[in-house]
Design a protein around this motif. Structure first.
Motif, PDB file in Angstrom:
ATOM      1  N   ILE A  86       5.260  42.021  74.404  1.00 13.57           N
ATOM      2  CA  ILE A  86       4.760  42.407  75.734  1.00 13.57           C
ATOM      3  C   ILE A  86       5.534  43.583  76.323  1.00 13.57           C
ATOM      4  O   ILE A  86       5.190  44.088  77.384  1.00 13.57           O
ATOM      5  N   GLU A  96       6.669  37.358  73.914  1.00 12.71           N
ATOM      6  CA  GLU A  96       6.347  36.130  74.641  1.00 12.71           C
ATOM      7  C   GLU A  96       5.841  35.098  73.647  1.00 12.71           C
ATOM      8  O   GLU A  96       4.844  35.329  72.971  1.00 12.71           O
ATOM      9  N   LEU A 185       8.419  39.829  86.010  1.00  6.85           N
ATOM     10  CA  LEU A 185       7.282  38.925  85.785  1.00  6.85           C
ATOM     11  C   LEU A 185       6.874  38.270  87.106  1.00  6.85           C
ATOM     12  O   LEU A 185       5.685  38.165  87.413  1.00  6.85           O
ATOM     13  N   LYS A 188       4.834  40.599  89.165  1.00  3.50           N
ATOM     14  CA  LYS A 188       3.444  40.679  88.672  1.00  3.50           C
ATOM     15  C   LYS A 188       2.634  39.452  89.070  1.00  3.50           C
ATOM     16  O   LYS A 188       1.421  39.521  89.216  1.00  3.50           O
ATOM     17  N   GLU A 189       3.316  38.308  89.204  1.00  2.00           N
ATOM     18  CA  GLU A 189       2.629  37.084  89.633  1.00  2.00           C
ATOM     19  C   GLU A 189       2.431  37.058  91.146  1.00  2.00           C
ATOM     20  O   GLU A 189       1.745  36.180  91.665  1.00  2.00           O
ATOM     21  N   ILE A 288       3.450  45.178  79.332  1.00  5.79           N
ATOM     22  CA  ILE A 288       2.016  44.894  79.285  1.00  5.79           C
ATOM     23  C   ILE A 288       1.842  43.394  79.292  1.00  5.79           C
ATOM     24  O   ILE A 288       2.070  42.712  78.285  1.00  5.79           O
ATOM     25  N   TRP A 289       1.459  42.864  80.442  1.00 11.44           N
ATOM     26  CA  TRP A 289       1.521  41.413  80.618  1.00 11.44           C
ATOM     27  C   TRP A 289       0.609  40.959  81.748  1.00 11.44           C
ATOM     28  O   TRP A 289       0.526  41.626  82.785  1.00 11.44           O
ATOM     29  N   THR A 290      -0.057  39.833  81.550  1.00  7.47           N
ATOM     30  CA  THR A 290      -0.749  39.180  82.660  1.00  7.47           C
ATOM     31  C   THR A 290      -0.214  37.760  82.772  1.00  7.47           C
ATOM     32  O   THR A 290       0.119  37.136  81.755  1.00  7.47           O
ATOM     33  N   PRO A 291      -0.100  37.260  84.011  1.00  3.84           N
ATOM     34  CA  PRO A 291       0.471  35.924  84.206  1.00  3.84           C
ATOM     35  C   PRO A 291      -0.284  34.835  83.452  1.00  3.84           C
ATOM     36  O   PRO A 291      -1.488  34.952  83.227  1.00  3.84           O
ATOM     37  N   TYR A 292       0.441  33.789  83.078  1.00  2.00           N
ATOM     38  CA  TYR A 292      -0.133  32.624  82.395  1.00  2.00           C
ATOM     39  C   TYR A 292      -1.084  31.891  83.341  1.00  2.00           C
ATOM     40  O   TYR A 292      -0.788  31.734  84.520  1.00  2.00           O
ATOM     41  N   LYS A 293      -2.230  31.472  82.811  1.00  2.00           N
ATOM     42  CA  LYS A 293      -3.155  30.684  83.668  1.00  2.00           C
ATOM     43  C   LYS A 293      -3.350  29.287  83.119  1.00  2.00           C
ATOM     44  O   LYS A 293      -3.283  29.061  81.944  1.00  2.00           O
TER      45      LYS A 293
END
Ligand code: 1VU
Length: 293
Positions: A86, A96, A185, A188-189, A288-293
């Motif tokens: 990431i 990750e 992180l 970003k969240e 390059i990351w999107t939060p965990y859902k």
């Protein structure tokens, strides 16, 4: 650090605590390093007769004998941690790893980490965690330097459960990089975060250093009034941690029933000098990351 400890009753917890006082594995081999361990780690019983373990530096499987490791290295096809890369900046990479998708890797990492962590009581329930593994990469592969773990969902707004820099890599700024990364992180969240407690002595030193540097850099540049809430929104550092940091620097005064930040530029400079080196920067444009859902 309660990963998977809920089922234990008080008696087995005490027994466990008795047991954890004895260090079993004295050294490990990992990549090109032989490392002396610091604490007990609850390896499976078949390893009870070992004082040295040989780790595959990529999949983190561990073996009793060097020849086993050599045979393993011929067939292990990993050259980096499993999971998603990431972040990459020069030779520095972050992977990750989802503990649910890579259970064995997660457990191996926990066994390894416990050798250097005093309080941690995590064993099997790695499903609930993400592992952020920092690597130095070269033509032989991506070599683990350290990591932090993070709960997928935290009620207490923890943004980091456990943090480790492997001893050969300590005191070079990687710890502060990992801490900075955990806050990036959180940003970003859109949440504030705080590390799980208790912190070790080295953990507290590293966090105090990070918080001090980040907050004083802002205070130095900022013109006019600023509140703890605003500092928290800018940094994703929890308000309590901001308050305790500024209090320990004696930058907080209590006036007319309110906490007030007193930021004399000369005093700020003095504290900044004392706060040590800045550590390795996290370049967010490379995350390059999107939060965990
Ligand atoms: O080098 P600077 O002075 O700029 O900053 C250092 C220094 O302030 C302090 N520090 C030390 N001070 C004195 N003696 C030391 N041996 C020492 N080591 C560190 O911390 C600042 C951070 O330095 P860094 O960015 O180079 O950090 P490291 O890569 O060395 O990593 C720090 C940790 C805490 C990760 C490392 O020491 C480690 O892995 N320790 C063993 C495991 C551990 O205690 N982990 C934290 C447990 S608490 C937890 O996990 C819950 C959140």
């Amino acid at each position: 650090h309660v990963e998977g400890h809920e089922e234990l009753d008080a008696a087995s917890l005490r027994e466990h605590e008795e047991f954890t006082k004895v260090k079993n594995i004295a050294t490990i081999e990992l990549g090109r390093y032989e490392i002396e361990t610091w604490y007990f780690s609850p390896f499976p019983p078949e390893y009870n007769d070992c004082t040295k373990l040989f780790f595959c530096e990529f999949c983190l499987n561990f073996m009793k004998r060097k020849e086993q490791l050599q045979r393993h290295m011929k067939k292990c096809d990993l050259k980096h941690p499993p999971g998603d890369e990431i972040y990459r900046n020069g030779t520095l990479s972050m992977f990750e790893v989802d503990g649910k998708k890579n259970k064995v890797y997660g457990q191996n990492l926990c066994y390894l980490a416990k050798l250097f962590l005093d309080h941690k009581t995590l064993y099997y329930d790695v499903d609930l965690f993400l592992f952020y593994v920092l690597c130095e990469c070269d033509d032989r592969g991506c070599h683990m330097v350290g990591y932090f773990s993070k709960e997928k969902h935290s009620e207490e707004s923890y943004n980091l459960a456990c943090i480790l820099t492997l001893p050969p890599y300590q005191r070079k700024g990687y710890g502060k990089f990992l801490i900075a990364f955990s806050y990036e992180l959180s940003k970003k969240e859109g949440k504030v975060g705080t590390p799980e407690r208790p912190l070790s002595d080295l953990g507290l030193l590293s966090y105090r250093g990070y918080w001090t540097r980040v907050l004083l850099d802002i205070l130095k540049k900022h013109k006019g009034n600023i509140s703890i809430k605003e500092l928290s929104d800018m940094t994703a550092i929890k308000a309590e941690d901001i308050l305790s940091t500024l209090q320990s620097l004696e930058l907080i005064q209590y006036r007319k029933g309110q906490h007030v930040i007193c930021a004399d530029p000369k005093v700020l400079d003095r504290h900044l000098k004392a706060a040590g080196r800045g550590g390795l920067e996290v370049d967010v444009s490379k995350l390059i990351w999107t939060p965990y859902k």
